[in-house]
Design a protein around this motif. Structure first.
Motif, PDB file in Angstrom:
ATOM      1  N   ILE A 113       0.842  -1.201   0.000  1.00 45.74           N
ATOM      2  CA  ILE A 113       0.000   0.000   0.000  1.00 45.74           C
ATOM      3  C   ILE A 113       0.880   1.255   0.000  1.00 45.74           C
ATOM      4  O   ILE A 113       1.752   1.399   0.870  1.00 45.74           O
ATOM      5  N   PRO A 114       0.683   2.178  -0.936  1.00 49.30           N
ATOM      6  CA  PRO A 114       1.463   3.431  -0.940  1.00 49.30           C
ATOM      7  C   PRO A 114       1.114   4.294   0.277  1.00 49.30           C
ATOM      8  O   PRO A 114      -0.035   4.362   0.693  1.00 49.30           O
ATOM      9  N   THR A 147      -8.942  -3.653  11.873  1.00 50.67           N
ATOM     10  CA  THR A 147      -8.782  -2.214  12.077  1.00 50.67           C
ATOM     11  C   THR A 147      -7.319  -1.857  12.301  1.00 50.67           C
ATOM     12  O   THR A 147      -6.823  -0.867  11.756  1.00 50.67           O
ATOM     13  N   PHE A 148      -6.624  -2.651  13.103  1.00 51.71           N
ATOM     14  CA  PHE A 148      -5.200  -2.395  13.330  1.00 51.71           C
ATOM     15  C   PHE A 148      -4.421  -2.490  12.015  1.00 51.71           C
ATOM     16  O   PHE A 148      -3.567  -1.641  11.731  1.00 51.71           O
ATOM     17  N   ILE A 149      -4.701  -3.511  11.228  1.00 57.36           N
ATOM     18  CA  ILE A 149      -4.001  -3.695   9.952  1.00 57.36           C
ATOM     19  C   ILE A 149      -4.260  -2.518   9.020  1.00 57.36           C
ATOM     20  O   ILE A 149      -3.335  -1.987   8.393  1.00 57.36           O
ATOM     21  N   SER A 153      -1.168   0.060   8.133  1.00 60.03           N
ATOM     22  CA  SER A 153      -0.624  -0.105   6.781  1.00 60.03           C
ATOM     23  C   SER A 153      -0.949   1.070   5.861  1.00 60.03           C
ATOM     24  O   SER A 153      -0.317   1.212   4.809  1.00 60.03           O
ATOM     25  N   GLU A 154      -1.886   1.927   6.255  1.00 58.39           N
ATOM     26  CA  GLU A 154      -2.307   3.023   5.378  1.00 58.39           C
ATOM     27  C   GLU A 154      -1.814   4.395   5.830  1.00 58.39           C
ATOM     28  O   GLU A 154      -1.747   5.321   5.012  1.00 58.39           O
ATOM     29  N   ALA A 158       4.424   9.872  10.102  1.00 55.71           N
ATOM     30  CA  ALA A 158       4.076  11.076  10.861  1.00 55.71           C
ATOM     31  C   ALA A 158       2.651  10.994  11.379  1.00 55.71           C
ATOM     32  O   ALA A 158       2.374  11.339  12.541  1.00 55.71           O
ATOM     33  N   GLN A 159       1.735  10.530  10.539  1.00 60.62           N
ATOM     34  CA  GLN A 159       0.334  10.435  10.932  1.00 60.62           C
ATOM     35  C   GLN A 159       0.129   9.395  12.033  1.00 60.62           C
ATOM     36  O   GLN A 159      -0.629   9.621  12.983  1.00 60.62           O
ATOM     37  N   LEU A 160       0.818   8.267  11.925  1.00 57.62           N
ATOM     38  CA  LEU A 160       0.681   7.230  12.943  1.00 57.62           C
ATOM     39  C   LEU A 160       1.256   7.692  14.280  1.00 57.62           C
ATOM     40  O   LEU A 160       0.696   7.393  15.341  1.00 57.62           O
ATOM     41  N   ALA A 161       2.356   8.429  14.239  1.00 60.27           N
ATOM     42  CA  ALA A 161       2.940   8.942  15.476  1.00 60.27           C
ATOM     43  C   ALA A 161       1.984   9.898  16.182  1.00 60.27           C
ATOM     44  O   ALA A 161       1.860   9.875  17.413  1.00 60.27           O
TER      45      ALA A 161
END
Length: 247
Positions: A113-114, A147-149, A153-154, A158-161
């Motif tokens: 996934i990009p 949901t975690f995956i 993965s998407e 920066a967004q996940l942090a």
């Protein structure tokens, strides 16, 4: 002002080659494996490590997971090209045949996934993701792995942090601790690798190198090989400072 001291008698290239030959003859074990891997560029090293880790006779899913989940989208794209060029097989194909369950689903998604590599973040999305992860894990009986995956993965690093910070602020517990509570095994390891690399890749590799001793012959070289952190096309040396604080 710094100065450079030049030895009075420089050795010849032939002498250097002879000394290197003798030095290589003395190498063995983990050191030999690491040196041989360092003779390749980063995408080539990653391709070799992951291929060995996904081979039936040297299967090491933790090593393959660490490489895949600690790389940027561009790094993954590049080493996938090397992977196919060197071995004639697609990374996703080998993951499909060697991994299993939610761990396999996460690796396949993360490798294909990009994702943005920029620093732009959306606070509203981060809050929504934090709430979704809470509902998928700690709030319910059983875990909604899908949901975690999807989120891991998407979302960009920066967004996940930012989502992890929002999770702690909203629910009084770190996202890493929630992952440890709600998941296990290689799926847990993959999620934590992605999360920690999104927050502080230098700290992640410092802990892997200095705290996870003893390291296996397969895991040690690929951990050391990640000492250079590439972001937006620029190479930066990670500063290895071990932080022993728990998540």
């Amino acid at each position: 002002m710094s100065t450079v001291t030049i030895p009075p008698n420089l050795t010849s290239p032939r002498d250097d080659a002879v000394q290197l030959h003798h030095a290589f003859e003395e190498l063995h074990g983990k050191t030999e494996t690491a040196i041989l891997l360092w003779m390749h560029d980063l995408p080539g090293r990653d391709a070799i490590i992951v291929k060995q880790a996904l081979s039936s006779d040297t299967l090491n899913l933790e090593a393959a997971t660490e490489v895949i989940c600690s790389r940027t989208p561009y790094q993954i794209y590049t080493f996938k090209q090397h992977y196919f060029g060197k071995f004639g097989s697609y990374l996703e194909h080998d993951i499909e045949h060697r991994a299993s369950g939610d761990h396999k689903k996460l690796l396949l998604a993360y490798a294909s996934i990009p994702r943005s590599e920029g620093l732009e973040v959306n606070p509203e999305m981060a809050a929504a993701d934090a709430n979704a992860l809470y509902k998928a894990g700690e709030k319910r009986f059983g875990t909604d792995e899908k949901t975690f995956i999807q989120i891991f993965s998407e979302r960009s690093n920066a967004q996940l942090a930012v989502a992890a910070a929002a999770y702690r602020q909203a629910h009084g517990r770190s996202l890493a601790k929630a992952i440890k509570k709600e998941t296990s095994g290689l799926f847990e390891f993959a999620l934590l690798s992605i999360l920690r690399c999104s927050q502080n890749p230098a700290k992640y590799f410092a802990k892997r190198i200095f705290l996870d001793s003893p390291l296996s012959p397969t895991k040690m070289p690929q951990t050391v090989a990640a000492q250079v952190d590439e972001r937006s096309g620029n190479k930066r040396h990670c500063t290895y400072k071990v932080n022993r604080d728990k998540d």
